[in-house]
Design an enzyme around this catalytic site. Structure first.
Site, PDB file in Angstrom:
ATOM      1  N   MET A 150       0.840  -1.199   0.000  1.00 48.48           N
ATOM      2  CA  MET A 150       0.000   0.000   0.000  1.00 48.48           C
ATOM      3  C   MET A 150       0.873   1.246   0.000  1.00 48.48           C
ATOM      4  SD  MET A 150      -3.080  -1.216  -0.076  1.00 48.48           S
ATOM      5  CE  MET A 150      -3.972   0.317   0.134  1.00 48.48           C
ATOM      6  N   GLU A 151       0.842   1.967  -1.112  1.00 43.74           N
ATOM      7  CA  GLU A 151       1.579   3.225  -1.223  1.00 43.74           C
ATOM      8  C   GLU A 151       0.947   4.066  -2.325  1.00 43.74           C
ATOM      9  OE1 GLU A 151       5.641   2.562  -2.879  1.00 43.74           O
ATOM     10  OE2 GLU A 151       5.095   0.442  -2.823  1.00 43.74           O
ATOM     11  N   TRP A 152       1.160   5.366  -2.266  1.00 43.60           N
ATOM     12  CA  TRP A 152       0.679   6.236  -3.337  1.00 43.60           C
ATOM     13  C   TRP A 152       1.517   6.005  -4.587  1.00 43.60           C
ATOM     14  CZ3 TRP A 152      -3.779   7.340  -1.831  1.00 43.60           C
ATOM     15  CH2 TRP A 152      -4.083   7.910  -0.585  1.00 43.60           C
TER      16      TRP A 152
END
Length: 266
Positions: A150-152
């Site tokens: 989960m990361e931008w």
């Protein structure tokens, strides 16, 4: 006389033995996934000056790979001190890493414990992404738990959506629950400092975390939030791997690592 002495010794040995002494080893003892660890200190092409909490104070190191690591000599990497590997499998609802199968098979052949990871895409529903991951990653009881990355992704050519924190956490929950039911193992969450803060993941508990922090120990960036793995560089130099490598550590001793493996690879 010699015969009597021999009989006496056998009787004495039998009296000193217990049921446990005479029982065969249990299957769990004989098939333990214990890994020999070298506590390495890898070189780095862009090293960080660690004021405290240096990564080489940790005994167990590993790496993570994707299609960008096209040729890995896993036996050499293992001999240098790589004790585990995270391998990219899928992204979104329709992208499959073309080197996943090769990395997946060769790490197992080399005796390197490994886990598959999924890169989350905010323009596809979480349930669809979970099904895509399940479609492409086989059930392997010897593998470590699956990972949700989960990361931008602000440089994505197709999706730069940034949902609100509540929506992000709800989508994470959907993906994690589906994957856990399928594989029978609680997934690991990988994330970065900005994503962790933006989505208030300090409140999202109940899962092991793999935290990225290349400019300071996790306690400096994530406070007291617990973590199981720490990614401390993206510019490491690992024998058997070409170019710059991500390197991670397990948050614990060698004994704790082997215990964690026994609990999570069966």
């Amino acid at each position: 006389m010699r015969r009597l002495a021999a009989l006496f010794m056998l009787t004495l040995l039998g009296a000193c033995s217990t049921v446990d002494d005479l029982s065969p080893l249990s299957p769990s003892s004989s098939s333990s996934p214990t890994v020999v660890v070298r506590a390495p200190r890898f070189e780095d092409s862009k090293p960080h000056e660690w004021d405290s909490g240096a990564p080489w104070n940790y005994a167990v190191h590993g790496t993570d790979v994707s299609k960008y690591q096209t040729s890995v000599d896993w036996p050499t990497a293992k001999a240098s001190g790589i004790s585990f590997a995270f391998i990219k499998a899928t992204e979104g609802g329709d992208r499959f890493d073309e080197y996943f199968n090769e990395h997946w098979a060769r790490t197992k052949a080399a005796g390197v414990p490994r886990a598959a990871y999924h890169f989350f895409y905010f323009c596809t529903p979480a349930a669809q992404q979970a099904r895509w991951f399940i479609q492409n990653v086989p059930v392997d009881r010897s593998a470590m738990p699956p990972v949700l990355d989960m990361e931008w992704n602000p440089k994505s050519p197709t999706c730069r959506l940034r949902p609100d924190a509540a929506t992000v956490r709800a989508e994470m929950t959907t993906f994690l629950q589906i994957v856990e039911r399928h594989y029978g193992k609680k997934p690991i969450i990988y994330t970065s400092v900005d994503f962790f803060d933006d989505n208030e993941l300090s409140t999202f508990r109940g899962y092991p975390y793999w935290l990225r922090s290349v400019a300071g120990h996790p306690r400096e960036k994530y406070g007291s939030h617990p973590f199981t793995f720490w990614q401390y560089t993206g510019t490491g130099i690992v024998p058997g791997m070409t170019g710059k490598s991500d390197i991670n550590v397990f948050n614990g001793s060698e004994a704790a690592w082997n215990k964690w493996l026994r609990q999570n690879t069966r």
